[in-house]
Scaffold this motif. Structure first.
Motif, PDB file in Angstrom:
ATOM      1  N   GLN A  58       0.892  -1.217  -0.063  1.00  0.00           N
ATOM      2  CA  GLN A  58       0.100  -0.120  -0.009  1.00  0.00           C
ATOM      3  C   GLN A  58       1.006   1.325  -0.128  1.00  0.00           C
ATOM      4  O   GLN A  58       1.924   1.247   0.521  1.00  0.00           O
ATOM      5  CB  GLN A  58      -0.969   0.168   1.073  1.00  0.00           C
ATOM      6  N   ALA A  59       0.265   2.298  -0.470  1.00  0.00           N
ATOM      7  CA  ALA A  59       1.041   3.715  -0.439  1.00  0.00           C
ATOM      8  C   ALA A  59       1.480   3.970   0.885  1.00  0.00           C
ATOM      9  O   ALA A  59       0.588   3.532   1.961  1.00  0.00           O
ATOM     10  CB  ALA A  59       0.118   4.638  -1.141  1.00  0.00           C
ATOM     11  N   LYS A  93       5.022   5.171  -2.964  1.00  0.00           N
ATOM     12  CA  LYS A  93       3.848   6.070  -3.849  1.00  0.00           C
ATOM     13  C   LYS A  93       3.311   5.050  -4.974  1.00  0.00           C
ATOM     14  O   LYS A  93       4.175   4.394  -5.731  1.00  0.00           O
ATOM     15  CB  LYS A  93       4.183   7.358  -4.431  1.00  0.00           C
ATOM     16  N   PRO A  94       1.928   5.495  -5.396  1.00  0.00           N
ATOM     17  CA  PRO A  94       1.628   4.619  -6.705  1.00  0.00           C
ATOM     18  C   PRO A  94       2.485   5.020  -7.852  1.00  0.00           C
ATOM     19  O   PRO A  94       2.697   3.954  -8.522  1.00  0.00           O
ATOM     20  CB  PRO A  94       0.060   5.173  -6.819  1.00  0.00           C
ATOM     21  N   SER A  96      -0.370   0.330  -4.391  1.00  0.00           N
ATOM     22  CA  SER A  96      -1.760   0.640  -4.446  1.00  0.00           C
ATOM     23  C   SER A  96      -1.899   1.765  -3.531  1.00  0.00           C
ATOM     24  O   SER A  96      -1.544   2.082  -2.400  1.00  0.00           O
ATOM     25  CB  SER A  96      -2.500  -0.529  -4.103  1.00  0.00           C
ATOM     26  N   SER A  97      -3.042   2.668  -4.100  1.00  0.00           N
ATOM     27  CA  SER A  97      -3.251   3.864  -3.467  1.00  0.00           C
ATOM     28  C   SER A  97      -4.410   3.554  -2.489  1.00  0.00           C
ATOM     29  O   SER A  97      -5.078   2.671  -2.187  1.00  0.00           O
ATOM     30  CB  SER A  97      -3.886   4.785  -4.530  1.00  0.00           C
TER      31      SER A  97
END
Length: 124
Positions: A12-13, A86-87, A123-124
């Motif tokens: 995850q971000a 970050k994405p 992923s954001s």
């Protein structure tokens, strides 16, 4: 001669991952090792590099302060610690080695050895 990249995955971000580039088949003490990445539909770009002897490092502006490149002489392995992901960091990451030094890796060129890629998905 082999460079084996590993450690990619889904995160995850704002999370972290550590990539490894295990080297074998020769001594890389006079080489520089670099990490590159290629996102879908984009050209490959430089991420970070380290001189095996002495340990001097260089980073792309986009990862400076978030990524750290290091090496373990005993394990013949170079690491890329990636924090605050970050994405836009999503890409296939590759490691490469070159005897012409860190500058040659940074400016891009025909490098001596390449590893296979490892996919990092943020992923954001």
């Amino acid at each position: 001669v082999q460079l084996q990249a590993s450690g990619g995955g889904l995160v995850q971000a704002r999370g972290s991952l550590r990539l490894s580039c295990a080297t074998s088949g020769r001594t890389f003490s006079n080489y520089a090792i670099g990490w590159f990445r290629q996102a879908p539909g984009k050209e490959r770009e430089f991420v970070a590099a380290i001189r095996w002897s002495g340990g001097s490092t260089y980073y792309a502006d986009s990862v400076k302060g978030r990524f750290t490149i290091s090496r373990d002489n005993a394990k013949n392995t170079v690491y890329l610690q990636m924090n605050s992901l970050k994405p836009e960091d999503t890409a296939v990451y590759y490691c490469a080695a070159d005897g012409a030094g860190i500058r040659h890796i940074v400016v891009g060129g025909d490098l001596d050895y390449w590893g296979q890629g490892t996919l990092v998905t943020v992923s954001s």
